[in-house]
Design an enzyme around this catalytic site. Structure first.
Site, PDB file in Angstrom:
ATOM      1  N   HIS A 149       0.836  -1.195   0.000  1.00  0.00           N
ATOM      2  CA  HIS A 149       0.000   0.000   0.000  1.00  0.00           C
ATOM      3  C   HIS A 149       0.873   1.248   0.000  1.00  0.00           C
ATOM      4  CE1 HIS A 149      -3.451   2.570   0.737  1.00  0.00           C
ATOM      5  NE2 HIS A 149      -2.790   3.156   1.713  1.00  0.00           N
ATOM      6  N   SER A 150       0.547   2.234  -0.854  1.00  0.00           N
ATOM      7  CA  SER A 150       1.244   3.515  -0.920  1.00  0.00           C
ATOM      8  C   SER A 150       2.730   3.277  -1.224  1.00  0.00           C
ATOM      9  CB  SER A 150       1.027   4.287   0.378  1.00  0.00           C
ATOM     10  OG  SER A 150       1.399   5.633   0.253  1.00  0.00           O
ATOM     11  N   MET A 151       3.653   3.676  -0.362  1.00  0.00           N
ATOM     12  CA  MET A 151       5.054   3.355  -0.587  1.00  0.00           C
ATOM     13  C   MET A 151       5.226   1.861  -0.812  1.00  0.00           C
ATOM     14  SD  MET A 151       8.378   3.729   1.956  1.00  0.00           S
ATOM     15  CE  MET A 151       7.957   2.247   2.899  1.00  0.00           C
ATOM     16  N   SER A 162       3.345  -0.145  -2.363  1.00  0.00           N
ATOM     17  CA  SER A 162       3.019  -0.573  -3.728  1.00  0.00           C
ATOM     18  C   SER A 162       4.241  -0.439  -4.627  1.00  0.00           C
ATOM     19  CB  SER A 162       1.836   0.233  -4.278  1.00  0.00           C
ATOM     20  OG  SER A 162       2.173   1.602  -4.455  1.00  0.00           O
TER      21      SER A 162
END
Length: 259
Positions: free
Chosen positions: A77-79, A81
């Site tokens: 998720h976020s970073m 990903s």
């Protein structure tokens, strides 16, 4: 029953492996949720924080290489990903078995991200403002000086990790890519659909009500979707999942928001 598929979960900026601890109790028995701890936090707090995202992905590939010979997938998720994507690339560079799927959440495709605002270190006030705007940290935590004293250096390092990353063009991965995003998050539809460039065997995009931390706001729906993606994409005659006999291994689908 014992698990037949491992899902390695990469944390978002400032987080530790504990951010996925709840997930382990809320998925079917055939799926083993394995949160990945990064250097400088949690059980690895004594190690230096990473300064280069590609190097970190290569380090994780070396650490996980022995576990890639069993069926596995990657989520971030976020970073996380971005790190999950680079980890998949690093595993390929080492000629290791590919993940059965790459699942990325809360982040634009690597070549379509805005890295400029995180290229220089943020001061404490800027970090707190960013945390507040993302709405993923409880207000009482933001107002706890001791907690923030411990958390902000990790967050600052992780933002720099993203800000100094530069995508290098490469061939698509040998697996499907499934994208999850919040309807009120910053990434545009075009930035999310650009992940399709990296999908070698199927692609999907699913939108959830909420902002950047929709994975917390919509946890049950997110987990149900992850399980469905893994069932549909990963079931094959070589690795049947419970209740999925006969599902084709090349299943391809586009969820709402995709074209």
């Amino acid at each position: 029953m014992s698990a037949v598929l491992t899902l390695f979960c990469l944390p978002y900026a400032g987080a530790s492996a504990m951010s996925y601890a709840r997930w382990r109790r809320n998925v079917p028995a055939w799926l083993d949720i394995r949160p990945v701890e990064l250097p400088g936090r949690g059980a690895r707090a004594g190690e230096p924080l990473a300064t280069d995202l590609v190097d970190l992905a290569a380090q994780l590939a070396r650490e996980l290489r022995g576990e890639t010979y069993r069926p596995y997938a990657l989520f971030g998720h976020s970073m996380g990903s971005l790190l999950a994507f680079e980890l998949a690339c690093a595993l390929r560079a080492h000629n290791l078995p590919a993940p059965r799927a790459l699942l990325v959440s809360g982040g634009s495709a690597p070549a379509h991200r805005d890295y400029l605002r995180f290229r220089q270190p943020l001061n404490d006030a800027q970090l707190l403002a960013e945390l507040t705007s993302l709405q993923g940290t409880p207000p009482e935590a933001l107002q706890d000086p001791e907690l923030m004293r411990l958390a902000l250096p990790v967050l600052r390092a992780d933002f720099l990790l993203c800000g100094r990353y530069r995508y290098q063009p490469m061939a698509p991965l040998q697996c499907p890519v499934h994208v999850l995003a919040g309807t009120e998050d910053r990434a545009s539809e075009a930035q999310l659909l650009a992940w399709r460039e990296h999908a070698g065997a199927g692609f999907s995009l699913e939108l959830f009500a909420g902002g950047h931390f929709f994975i917390q706001e919509q946890e049950r729906a997110v987990l149900d979707h992850l399980v469905a993606c893994l069932e549909t994409t990963l079931a094959s005659p070589a690795m049947p999942l419970p209740g999925l006999a006969g599902v084709r291994p090349d299943s391809h689908f586009l969820c709402k928001g995709a074209t």
